[in-house]
Write a protein that holds these residues in place. Structure first.
Motif, PDB file in Angstrom:
ATOM      1  N   ARG A  18       0.836  -1.208   0.000  1.00 52.89           N
ATOM      2  CA  ARG A  18       0.000   0.000   0.000  1.00 52.89           C
ATOM      3  C   ARG A  18       0.867   1.252   0.000  1.00 52.89           C
ATOM      4  NH1 ARG A  18      -2.060   3.986   2.890  1.00 52.89           N
ATOM      5  NH2 ARG A  18      -4.283   4.517   2.754  1.00 52.89           N
ATOM      6  N   GLU A  19       1.910   1.272   0.842  1.00 53.57           N
ATOM      7  CA  GLU A  19       2.782   2.444   0.920  1.00 53.57           C
ATOM      8  C   GLU A  19       3.587   2.622  -0.360  1.00 53.57           C
ATOM      9  OE1 GLU A  19       5.157   2.106   4.414  1.00 53.57           O
ATOM     10  OE2 GLU A  19       3.426   2.021   5.772  1.00 53.57           O
ATOM     11  N   GLN A  20       4.028   1.501  -0.950  1.00 49.76           N
ATOM     12  CA  GLN A  20       4.785   1.581  -2.200  1.00 49.76           C
ATOM     13  C   GLN A  20       3.923   2.120  -3.342  1.00 49.76           C
ATOM     14  OE1 GLN A  20       7.381  -1.586  -3.404  1.00 49.76           O
ATOM     15  NE2 GLN A  20       7.429  -2.487  -1.362  1.00 49.76           N
ATOM     16  N   VAL A  21       2.674   1.643  -3.419  1.00 46.16           N
ATOM     17  CA  VAL A  21       1.765   2.112  -4.473  1.00 46.16           C
ATOM     18  C   VAL A  21       1.477   3.600  -4.302  1.00 46.16           C
ATOM     19  CG1 VAL A  21      -0.595   1.927  -5.366  1.00 46.16           C
ATOM     20  CG2 VAL A  21       0.734  -0.145  -4.910  1.00 46.16           C
ATOM     21  N   GLU A  22       1.273   4.030  -3.059  1.00 56.08           N
ATOM     22  CA  GLU A  22       1.037   5.456  -2.798  1.00 56.08           C
ATOM     23  C   GLU A  22       2.238   6.289  -3.242  1.00 56.08           C
ATOM     24  OE1 GLU A  22       0.015   8.446   0.962  1.00 56.08           O
ATOM     25  OE2 GLU A  22       0.220   6.280   1.285  1.00 56.08           O
ATOM     26  N   THR A  23       3.435   5.848  -2.900  1.00 54.88           N
ATOM     27  CA  THR A  23       4.651   6.559  -3.296  1.00 54.88           C
ATOM     28  C   THR A  23       4.784   6.617  -4.812  1.00 54.88           C
ATOM     29  OG1 THR A  23       5.817   5.919  -1.270  1.00 54.88           O
ATOM     30  CG2 THR A  23       7.179   6.528  -3.167  1.00 54.88           C
ATOM     31  N   MET A  24       4.542   5.491  -5.464  1.00 49.51           N
ATOM     32  CA  MET A  24       4.672   5.429  -6.919  1.00 49.51           C
ATOM     33  C   MET A  24       3.729   6.407  -7.600  1.00 49.51           C
ATOM     34  SD  MET A  24       3.912   2.209  -9.472  1.00 49.51           S
ATOM     35  CE  MET A  24       2.133   2.368  -9.245  1.00 49.51           C
ATOM     36  N   PHE A  25       2.451   6.405  -7.196  1.00 55.38           N
ATOM     37  CA  PHE A  25       1.485   7.278  -7.857  1.00 55.38           C
ATOM     38  C   PHE A  25       1.711   8.748  -7.534  1.00 55.38           C
ATOM     39  CE2 PHE A  25      -1.048   3.360  -8.556  1.00 55.38           C
ATOM     40  CZ  PHE A  25      -1.205   3.501  -9.927  1.00 55.38           C
ATOM     41  N   ASN A  26       2.209   9.051  -6.342  1.00 61.50           N
ATOM     42  CA  ASN A  26       2.572  10.430  -6.048  1.00 61.50           C
ATOM     43  C   ASN A  26       3.699  10.896  -6.973  1.00 61.50           C
ATOM     44  OD1 ASN A  26       0.708  10.942  -4.005  1.00 61.50           O
ATOM     45  ND2 ASN A  26       2.060  10.218  -2.380  1.00 61.50           N
ATOM     46  N   ARG A  27       4.627   9.997  -7.273  1.00 63.45           N
ATOM     47  CA  ARG A  27       5.755  10.342  -8.148  1.00 63.45           C
ATOM     48  C   ARG A  27       5.323  10.587  -9.589  1.00 63.45           C
ATOM     49  NH1 ARG A  27      10.361   5.847  -6.344  1.00 63.45           N
ATOM     50  NH2 ARG A  27      11.007   6.875  -4.400  1.00 63.45           N
ATOM     51  N   ILE A  28       4.426   9.735 -10.095  1.00 67.03           N
ATOM     52  CA  ILE A  28       4.088   9.805 -11.517  1.00 67.03           C
ATOM     53  C   ILE A  28       2.834  10.640 -11.797  1.00 67.03           C
ATOM     54  CG2 ILE A  28       5.168   7.564 -11.923  1.00 67.03           C
ATOM     55  CD1 ILE A  28       2.372   6.353 -12.226  1.00 67.03           C
ATOM     56  N   ALA A  29       2.231  11.222 -10.744  1.00 69.12           N
ATOM     57  CA  ALA A  29       0.975  11.966 -10.913  1.00 69.12           C
ATOM     58  C   ALA A  29       1.032  13.036 -12.012  1.00 69.12           C
ATOM     59  CB  ALA A  29       0.556  12.586  -9.581  1.00 69.12           C
ATOM     60  N   PRO A  30       2.108  13.852 -12.093  1.00 70.08           N
ATOM     61  CA  PRO A  30       2.105  14.918 -13.103  1.00 70.08           C
ATOM     62  C   PRO A  30       2.071  14.410 -14.547  1.00 70.08           C
ATOM     63  CG  PRO A  30       3.748  15.349 -11.400  1.00 70.08           C
ATOM     64  CD  PRO A  30       3.283  13.936 -11.203  1.00 70.08           C
ATOM     65  N   THR A  31       2.540  13.192 -14.776  1.00 69.23           N
ATOM     66  CA  THR A  31       2.600  12.666 -16.149  1.00 69.23           C
ATOM     67  C   THR A  31       1.619  11.525 -16.384  1.00 69.23           C
ATOM     68  OG1 THR A  31       4.365  11.100 -15.532  1.00 69.23           O
ATOM     69  CG2 THR A  31       5.044  13.274 -16.364  1.00 69.23           C
ATOM     70  N   TYR A  32       0.803  11.203 -15.379  1.00 74.65           N
ATOM     71  CA  TYR A  32      -0.026   9.997 -15.439  1.00 74.65           C
ATOM     72  C   TYR A  32      -1.002  10.010 -16.607  1.00 74.65           C
ATOM     73  CZ  TYR A  32      -3.310   6.362 -14.025  1.00 74.65           C
ATOM     74  OH  TYR A  32      -4.112   5.257 -14.007  1.00 74.65           O
ATOM     75  N   ASP A  33      -1.733  11.112 -16.794  1.00 77.85           N
ATOM     76  CA  ASP A  33      -2.748  11.157 -17.850  1.00 77.85           C
ATOM     77  C   ASP A  33      -2.107  11.015 -19.234  1.00 77.85           C
ATOM     78  OD1 ASP A  33      -4.911  11.398 -16.139  1.00 77.85           O
ATOM     79  OD2 ASP A  33      -4.836  13.583 -16.126  1.00 77.85           O
ATOM     80  N   ARG A  34      -1.005  11.718 -19.441  1.00 82.47           N
ATOM     81  CA  ARG A  34      -0.337  11.645 -20.744  1.00 82.47           C
ATOM     82  C   ARG A  34       0.170  10.234 -21.008  1.00 82.47           C
ATOM     83  NH1 ARG A  34       5.027  13.667 -22.701  1.00 82.47           N
ATOM     84  NH2 ARG A  34       5.450  14.313 -20.558  1.00 82.47           N
ATOM     85  N   LEU A  35       0.698   9.602 -19.983  1.00 81.73           N
ATOM     86  CA  LEU A  35       1.192   8.230 -20.127  1.00 81.73           C
ATOM     87  C   LEU A  35       0.061   7.261 -20.451  1.00 81.73           C
ATOM     88  CD1 LEU A  35       3.885   7.852 -17.350  1.00 81.73           C
ATOM     89  CD2 LEU A  35       4.116   7.094 -19.705  1.00 81.73           C
ATOM     90  N   ARG A 191       9.247   4.715 -18.509  1.00 84.04           N
ATOM     91  CA  ARG A 191      10.439   5.287 -17.877  1.00 84.04           C
ATOM     92  C   ARG A 191      10.792   6.637 -18.482  1.00 84.04           C
ATOM     93  NH1 ARG A 191      12.213  -0.168 -17.942  1.00 84.04           N
ATOM     94  NH2 ARG A 191      13.300   0.160 -19.923  1.00 84.04           N
ATOM     95  N   TYR A 192      10.648   6.753 -19.791  1.00 82.57           N
ATOM     96  CA  TYR A 192      11.030   7.980 -20.494  1.00 82.57           C
ATOM     97  C   TYR A 192      10.160   9.163 -20.065  1.00 82.57           C
ATOM     98  CZ  TYR A 192      11.874  11.266 -24.312  1.00 82.57           C
ATOM     99  OH  TYR A 192      12.175  12.393 -25.039  1.00 82.57           O
ATOM    100  N   ILE A 193       8.858   8.942 -19.946  1.00 83.41           N
ATOM    101  CA  ILE A 193       7.940  10.042 -19.631  1.00 83.41           C
ATOM    102  C   ILE A 193       7.827  10.280 -18.129  1.00 83.41           C
ATOM    103  CG2 ILE A 193       5.550  10.854 -19.804  1.00 83.41           C
ATOM    104  CD1 ILE A 193       5.337   9.461 -22.480  1.00 83.41           C
ATOM    105  N   SER A 194       7.747   9.199 -17.344  1.00 89.39           N
ATOM    106  CA  SER A 194       7.494   9.366 -15.907  1.00 89.39           C
ATOM    107  C   SER A 194       8.769   9.523 -15.084  1.00 89.39           C
ATOM    108  CB  SER A 194       6.721   8.155 -15.367  1.00 89.39           C
ATOM    109  OG  SER A 194       7.551   7.010 -15.311  1.00 89.39           O
TER     110      SER A 194
END
Length: 245
Positions: A18-35, A191-194
């Motif tokens: 749960r903590e890892q998933v939260e960290t991951m999505f916080n990291r990739i949030a700015p590029t998530y929709d484009r990805l 990896r390239y975008i996020s």
């Protein structure tokens, strides 16, 4: 009892899933929709519309959108179903911050509301919502069976769960082609975008481990639903499940 394969975005030493998933999505949030739209070549927009339209005959007025992320599904549901209220829940504040801006820009901040919550232990009372939706987030649940039971619990009798998830095409040649795409092209673009080396290696691993249509259907029935139908989209790249409480 359903056995869930333990897959995490980072190493076991990085903490609970749960903590890892939260960290991951916080990291990739700015590029998530484009990805999302890039990796699916935009087809995911059509999948989302078809999934939401499956709820139209039931005209739900109160909707809980679980793993709401940046709010794409909640916004589309508000536009196509015209409910009184949608509550989007997620464990990632970074994703929901993006969603809050999108909702405000769409003029839907009087309909869609966000809150941080855990899919396996929801904060809502029994029989609160006419419909529950989860789009492309169930594979990230720390405990899938517990999450499905919680979704059933918060639904009113006769209410509906609409779950749509990425799945592995079951037949040749799409199955083989998708295996190559998901294990080479998808991680490279991700990896390239996020700029997160693990996020889009984790994605195809969770897709492969997630129970496919014929396996998920009996699990949903065992969690309290009386009827479960499924429909595959685009050769089985995505599957929609409509369950009745």
């Amino acid at each position: 009892m359903y056995y869930q394969e333990p897959i995490t975005p980072y190493s076991a030493a990085s903490g609970p899933k749960r903590e890892q998933v939260e960290t991951m999505f916080n990291r990739i949030a700015p590029t998530y929709d484009r990805l999302n739209h890039s990796l699916s070549l935009g087809i995911d927009r059509r999948w989302r519309r078809k999934a939401i339209d499956a709820l139209k005959p039931f005209a739900p007025q109160t909707i809980l959108d679980i793993a709401t992320g940046t709010g794409d599904f909640a916004i589309l549901a508000a536009q196509r179903l015209d409910p009184d209220r949608i509550i989007g829940v997620d464990i990632s504040e970074g994703m929901m911050d993006v969603g809050r801006k999108k909702v405000k820009d769409a003029g839907l901040d009087n309909v869609i509301f966000f809150m941080k919550d855990d899919s396996t232990s929801l904060s809502f009372s029994n029989e609160t919502f006419d419909a529950v939706t989860v789009a492309y987030g169930a594979r990230n649940f720390d405990n899938l069976e517990a999450g499905i039971r919680e979704m059933c619990r918060v639904l009113v009798p006769g209410g509906h769960l609409m779950l749509v998830e990425l799945t592995t095409p079951p037949r040749f040649p799409m199955k083989q082609l998708f295996h190559v795409y998901s294990h080479t092209v998808m991680p490279f673009i991700g990896r390239y975008i996020s700029h997160d080396d693990s996020a889009y290696t984790y994605l195809p691993e969770t897709m492969a481990a997630f129970p496919q249509a014929e396996q998920l259907q009996p699990l949903m029935l065992s969690c309290g639903f009386s009827k479960v139908e499924f429909r595959r989209f685009t050769f089985g790249l995505s599957t929609m499940y409509l369950a009745t409480k």
